[in-house]
Enzyme design. Structure first.
Site, short mmCIF file in Angstrom:
data_model
loop_
_atom_site.label_atom_id
_atom_site.label_comp_id
_atom_site.label_asym_id
_atom_site.label_seq_id
_atom_site.Cartn_x
_atom_site.Cartn_y
_atom_site.Cartn_z
N TYR A 19 0.98 -1.32 0.25
CA TYR A 19 -0.07 0.44 -0.14
C TYR A 19 1.01 1.21 -0.27
O TYR A 19 0.87 2.01 -0.69
CB TYR A 19 -0.63 -0.66 0.99
CG TYR A 19 -1.41 1.11 1.07
CD1 TYR A 19 -2.80 1.39 1.04
CD2 TYR A 19 -0.85 2.51 2.09
CE1 TYR A 19 -3.57 3.10 0.63
CE2 TYR A 19 -1.22 3.37 2.96
CZ TYR A 19 -2.85 3.46 1.68
OH TYR A 19 -3.64 4.96 2.61
N LYS A 29 1.70 4.04 -2.13
CA LYS A 29 1.61 5.95 -2.40
C LYS A 29 2.59 6.69 -2.52
O LYS A 29 2.48 7.92 -3.36
CB LYS A 29 0.65 5.84 -0.84
CG LYS A 29 -0.03 4.82 0.06
CD LYS A 29 -1.15 5.78 -1.21
CE LYS A 29 -1.54 7.60 0.00
NZ LYS A 29 -2.96 7.82 -0.78
#
Length: 345
Positions: free
Chosen positions: A144, A148
């Site tokens: 994740y 980002k």
């Protein structure tokens, strides 16, 4: 009729506006007199003052109608960080963001404000009062976060003053508050299952938790300061409560506030980390035979047992940021909002 007469500078679109942070951004923008569009894969709430556009973030055809005549776009769409769907992370955080940038430029949107994450510079080792000058994590704590980083780089690189397109990234850390579907509900679920008896480390590691209204305040301040020759163009900004607190103290205050016991036993950090590594290895070995999603992972051990708090000095200097809700007020409001999760008896 009044809506049509509003200047374009007061018209904005919140991408991901049906989510936790997105809904709070929408409410504050309406309070401040903005005309608000919401673009999301679902309509998460009812509000006659909001125009909803339902669609896929990766489809420019879906996005364009939501961005027509808009001056500012707030991009806070994101899958839940604890999902294990790598393809979804990449698709939403990277591919989708590229599409957003293309669509913004195509219809003449001037400002793009991204909600990024302070974790883009965190590698599982202590960060104390970390500034935005720290490099991106070369070993991000999870996939994740890896996406980002890709997302933030795309948005900041797209800043193009010559063509009247300005971008900025807001990096909150540990967002919490009323209606949050993750931090408090997951914490209470863990406590109910009897898994909140142990704390990792000595309990002194300071961490930033950021009340949702302060994140909203940071987003809107950024949008209002984003213009040609402004200091914030093409930069990232840490936005926190600016009150780091011991990780386990914060969790304990939420637990006790909802009538659950605070953790009372300690596991040395090194032991917890190696146990989590061992468990991850075991899960990997048996993965061809059986799929298990462990909750006790090296990443979670690192988040619970290390220092990770960040300086807001750049945001204070460049856009006058100051938290609008203190940590004590934030905890009180959050605990009250989850009274339905309070343990009875």
């Amino acid at each position: 009729m009044a809506t049509r007469l509003r200047p374009a500078s007061k018209k904005c679109t919140v991408i991901g506006g049906s989510g936790f942070l997105g809904q709070h951004i929408v409410e504050r923008l309406l309070d401040k007199g903005y005309t608000v569009n919401v673009f999301d894969i679902r309509q998460g709430f009812e509000n006659e003052r909001v125009q909803f556009f339902i669609g896929d973030l990766c489809s420019k055809k879906d996005l364009l109608p939501a961005l027509q005549g808009v001056n500012v776009v707030f991009h806070c769409a994101s899958p839940a960080p604890y999902s294990d769907n790598k393809e979804l992370f990449y698709r939403v955080n990277f591919t989708g963001t590229r599409t957003v940038i293309e669509a913004c430029k195509e219809v003449g949107v001037q400002k793009l404000v991204l909600t990024s994450s302070a974790s883009v510079i965190f590698e599982g080792k202590d960060i104390k009062n970390g500034s935005e000058n720290l490099p991106y994590a070369s070993q991000p704590i999870d996939y994740y976060t890896e996406t980002k980083i890709l997302q933030e780089k795309e948005v900041l690189a797209a800043n193009d003053p010559e063509n009247n397109f300005f971008t900025v990234a807001i990096r909150p850390h540990g967002i919490f508050g009323p209606r949050d579907p993750q931090l408090v509900p997951i914490l209470i679920e863990t406590a109910k299952s009897g898994k909140m008896k142990f704390m990792i480390g000595n309990g002194k590691n300071l961490v930033d938790f950021t009340y949702v209204e302060n994140v909203v305040h940071g987003n809107i301040l950024a949008a209002e300061h984003l213009h040609k020759d402004a200091a914030i163009c093409g930069k990232a900004y840490h936005i926190t409560n600016d009150e780091p607190i011991p990780f386990w103290t914060f969790l304990s205050r939420v637990l006790v506030g909802l009538n659950y016991e605070a953790p009372k036993y300690r596991i040395p950090y090194w032991l917890a980390y190696y146990l989590a590594m061992l468990l991850s290895l075991l899960v990997f070995i048996i993965s061809p035979l059986i799929k298990i999603k462990p909750t006790f992972t090296p990443m979670r051990v690192a988040l619970a047992g290390t220092y990770h708090y960040y300086s807001c000095e750049r945001a204070k200097k460049d856009m006058g940021y100051k938290p609008v809700v203190t940590l004590d007020q934030a905890l009180e409001r959050t605990i009250q909002s989850y009274s339905h999760l309070r343990r009875v008896g």
